[in-house]
Design an enzyme around this catalytic site. Structure first.
Site, PDB file in Angstrom:
ATOM      1  N   LYS A   9       3.854  66.170 -14.739  1.00 47.84           N
ATOM      2  CA  LYS A   9       2.515  65.916 -15.291  1.00 47.84           C
ATOM      3  C   LYS A   9       2.166  66.827 -16.455  1.00 47.84           C
ATOM      4  O   LYS A   9       1.166  66.596 -17.123  1.00 47.84           O
ATOM      5  CB  LYS A   9       1.455  66.077 -14.177  1.00 47.84           C
ATOM      6  CG  LYS A   9       1.730  65.263 -12.907  1.00 47.84           C
ATOM      7  CD  LYS A   9       1.862  63.795 -13.191  1.00 47.84           C
ATOM      8  CE  LYS A   9       2.163  62.990 -11.934  1.00 47.84           C
ATOM      9  NZ  LYS A   9       3.477  63.270 -11.341  1.00 47.84           N
ATOM     10  N   SER A  68       7.780  57.742  -6.898  1.00 47.19           N
ATOM     11  CA  SER A  68       8.550  58.788  -7.550  1.00 47.19           C
ATOM     12  C   SER A  68       9.347  58.210  -8.698  1.00 47.19           C
ATOM     13  O   SER A  68       9.908  57.114  -8.602  1.00 47.19           O
ATOM     14  CB  SER A  68       9.500  59.436  -6.542  1.00 47.19           C
ATOM     15  OG  SER A  68      10.432  60.265  -7.210  1.00 47.19           O
TER      16      SER A  68
END
Length: 573
Positions: A131, A478
């Site tokens: 992120k 994921s």
């Protein structure tokens, strides 16, 4: 200059000499050892998400120190600033994983608060875990301050006694088989003990490495800098060159919005398809476009280029190639070169040259690893945007380069409103072949923050049901491993008005990847009745804390799951 002299302001960090703001800033910065001459230099933020919480960030402090020296050598002044450090594997333990995606936006706001508040002139962002890179690019696009993304590398991994390579992806996948005898507890402990042998991001073509490739395809990095081994000589060369690059960008007025053009986004989308990148890149790219006030529809770009751009590489877990082989073959720049005439070579980069200029110098060192567009690794796209009556806005399916999957699936819905219930049903034999496991209520609003659905997918794999049960979910998957037919990130999400929220056990669901559709096979009258009888959704969580604020502010996934403040008028200096 002396304290009494004045110079014409050429940098936004400079304030009128002799003013109260100038006097107080001068007092603060002189206390840090800066001189009056330094006050006239480009002031660069070194954006560091250093943290002792995970190996993704554990090596960043020495990098930040070296970038500082590089900026100073180039005639600038560097200030290290810190941000939140989101890491999926560690921070997904709390709030059903809601702190992971939401921290992307928290990180962007961390950067805004300091860089805008201090009116700094530019920034070098140390890109690491999943992120951080999108959050840094979002901040760069929002603030439109010259910015350089510096990829800080992927971790090394270990081997088993058999000589077999083992990395974090393998641990994540194999853990789902513990309950079903697919691996012993001691075997799982051995895997996890050997999987990571150095700092940096996960070794596969998961979200971190995919986003590092994206940053280069967008033109926001130094050429040829992604992916890269953490703490390697090539990484340190990029660190040493970063100061001159960012100071040059500041002095030239080379701002992110002049780089983040429709052509740049097209290149990034093609790069993700070519490397079989993480599906998380789709929403991250859309978020970056939103922050840049761009009208680019990233989801439509993926639909467009899925017709022509095929996977040119097959890095684990998409195939058997390693990330080291991919880097050695030429990395992201080699991929862009192999796109040939499809590439938008006119797109400019942070260093002032065009993408075409960079690609012209690139060398593809191993065409077995990074193939030309005329000879792809597979004949199908691996990131597939689907729509249909079950996903009227969007949903995404990740296909493997090598795995042979049926292009269609029709089955009976088995509905769960949280991941733990779904996993318990799999382990208890409730989910059976022919079912479509529907996991909802784990989207950006529903969790809130977007819950992780991958554990459910891995539990199916551990139970041997991968090819026999499809999954439909509004949760996050994921970027490392997806098995079977998994329709993820369904929008509208389940807690909001839309078809996913009214799916019932026993409904028939059709998934047709050839037509790129996911459909709920229930007649319109019955759906209307369900919608009419559905209770109004209440935003989860209490009145205080970050996640309730996020849930009340987050936009839908097709808008990048950014925060609604982007719609407000802004004024920039």
């Amino acid at each position: 200059m002396s304290a009494q002299s004045a110079s014409p302001s050429r940098l936004r960090s400079e304030v009128p000499v002799g003013s109260p703001r100038w006097a107080t800033r001068r007092a603060q910065w002189r206390a840090l050892g800066l001189t009056d001459e330094d006050l006239t230099k480009p002031k660069i933020a070194i954006v560091n998400s250093s943290s002792g919480l995970a190996p993704c960030f554990s090596h960043l402090d020495p990098i930040a120190a070296a970038v500082k020296r590089s900026v100073e050598a180039a005639g600038g002044v560097a200030f290290e600033i810190r941000t939140v450090a989101p890491t999926d594997f560690i921070m997904s333990a709390g709030a059903s994983g809601g702190y992971v995606l939401s921290s992307r936006d928290l990180l962007a706001n961390d950067i805004e608060a300091v860089v805008e508040g201090a009116q700094l002139d530019g920034m070098v962002c140390l890109a690491s875990c999943d992120k951080t890179t999108p959050g840094q690019l979002m901040a760069a696009a929002r603030l439109d301050v010259p910015a350089l993304i510096l990829s800080c590398g992927y971790q090394s991994c270990g081997t088993l006694d058999t000589g077999e390579r083992v990395d974090i992806e393998e641990v994540f996948l194999r853990a789902g088989g513990l309950k079903f005898g697919g691996i012993t507890f001691d075997g799982l402990c051995d895997l996890s003990a050997r999987a990571i042998t150095g700092p940096g991001v996960c070794t596969g073509m998961g979200t971190a490495n995919s986003m590092h490739v994206v940053a280069e395809a967008l033109g926001m990095t130094l050429p040829g800098s992604a992916p890269v081994r953490a703490n390697s000589e090539p990484m340190w060369r990029a660190v040493e060159a970063s100061g001159a690059a960012i100071v040059g960008a500041v002095l030239a007025g080379r701002r992110p919005r002049s780089i983040l053009t429709p052509a740049a986004f097209a290149n990034a989308v093609m790069a993700v398809l070519a490397v079989s990148g993480s599906i998380n890149c789709v929403k991250h790219l859309q978020a970056i476009a939103r922050e840049a006030d761009s009208e680019v529809d990233v989801y439509r770009l993926f639909e467009k280029y899925a017709d022509t751009i095929r996977p040119l590489s097959a890095v684990r877990p998409n195939g058997e190639d390693t990330i080291e082989e991919f880097e050695d073959a030429g990395g992201a720049l080699a991929v862009l070169k192999q796109l040939g005439d499809a590439l938008a070579g006119e797109a400019v980069t942070v260093t002032g040259e065009t993408t075409g200029d960079r690609v012209a110098r690139a060398v593809v060192k191993d065409e077995r690893i990074i193939r030309p567009l005329s000879d792809p690794r597979a004949g199908h796209p691996t990131v597939v945007v689907v729509r249909g009556s079950l996903a009227p806005d969007t949903a995404i399916v990740k296909l493997s380069v090598t795995e042979d999957r049926p292009p269609t699936f029709e089955g009976t819905a088995r509905v769960f409103d949280d991941a733990l219930s779904a996993i318990a049903a799999i382990e208890g034999g409730v989910v059976r072949p022919g079912d479509v496991l529907v996991l909802r209520g784990v989207g950006p609003v529903g969790t809130p923050g977007m819950g992780m659905a991958s554990q459910t997918v891995f539990a199916l794999n551990g139970a041997g049901l991968t090819e026999q049960v499809a999954v439909v979910t509004d949760g996050q998957l994921s970027g490392l491993v997806n098995k079977g037919i998994v329709v993820g990130e369904v929008s509208p999400e389940g807690v909001l008005p839309g078809p996913l929220g009214v799916v019932a056990d026993g409904d028939r669901i059709s998934i047709d990847l050839r037509a790129r559709r996911a459909d709920l096979l229930v007649d319109d009258a019955e759906l209307a009745r369900r919608h009419a009888n559905r209770a109004r959704h209440q935003v989860p969580g209490g009145r205080s804390g970050w996640l309730p604020v996020y849930a009340r502010s987050v936009e839908p996934l097709p808008r990048g799951a950014t925060l609604r403040g982007n719609d407000l008028p802004t004024t920039r200096p």
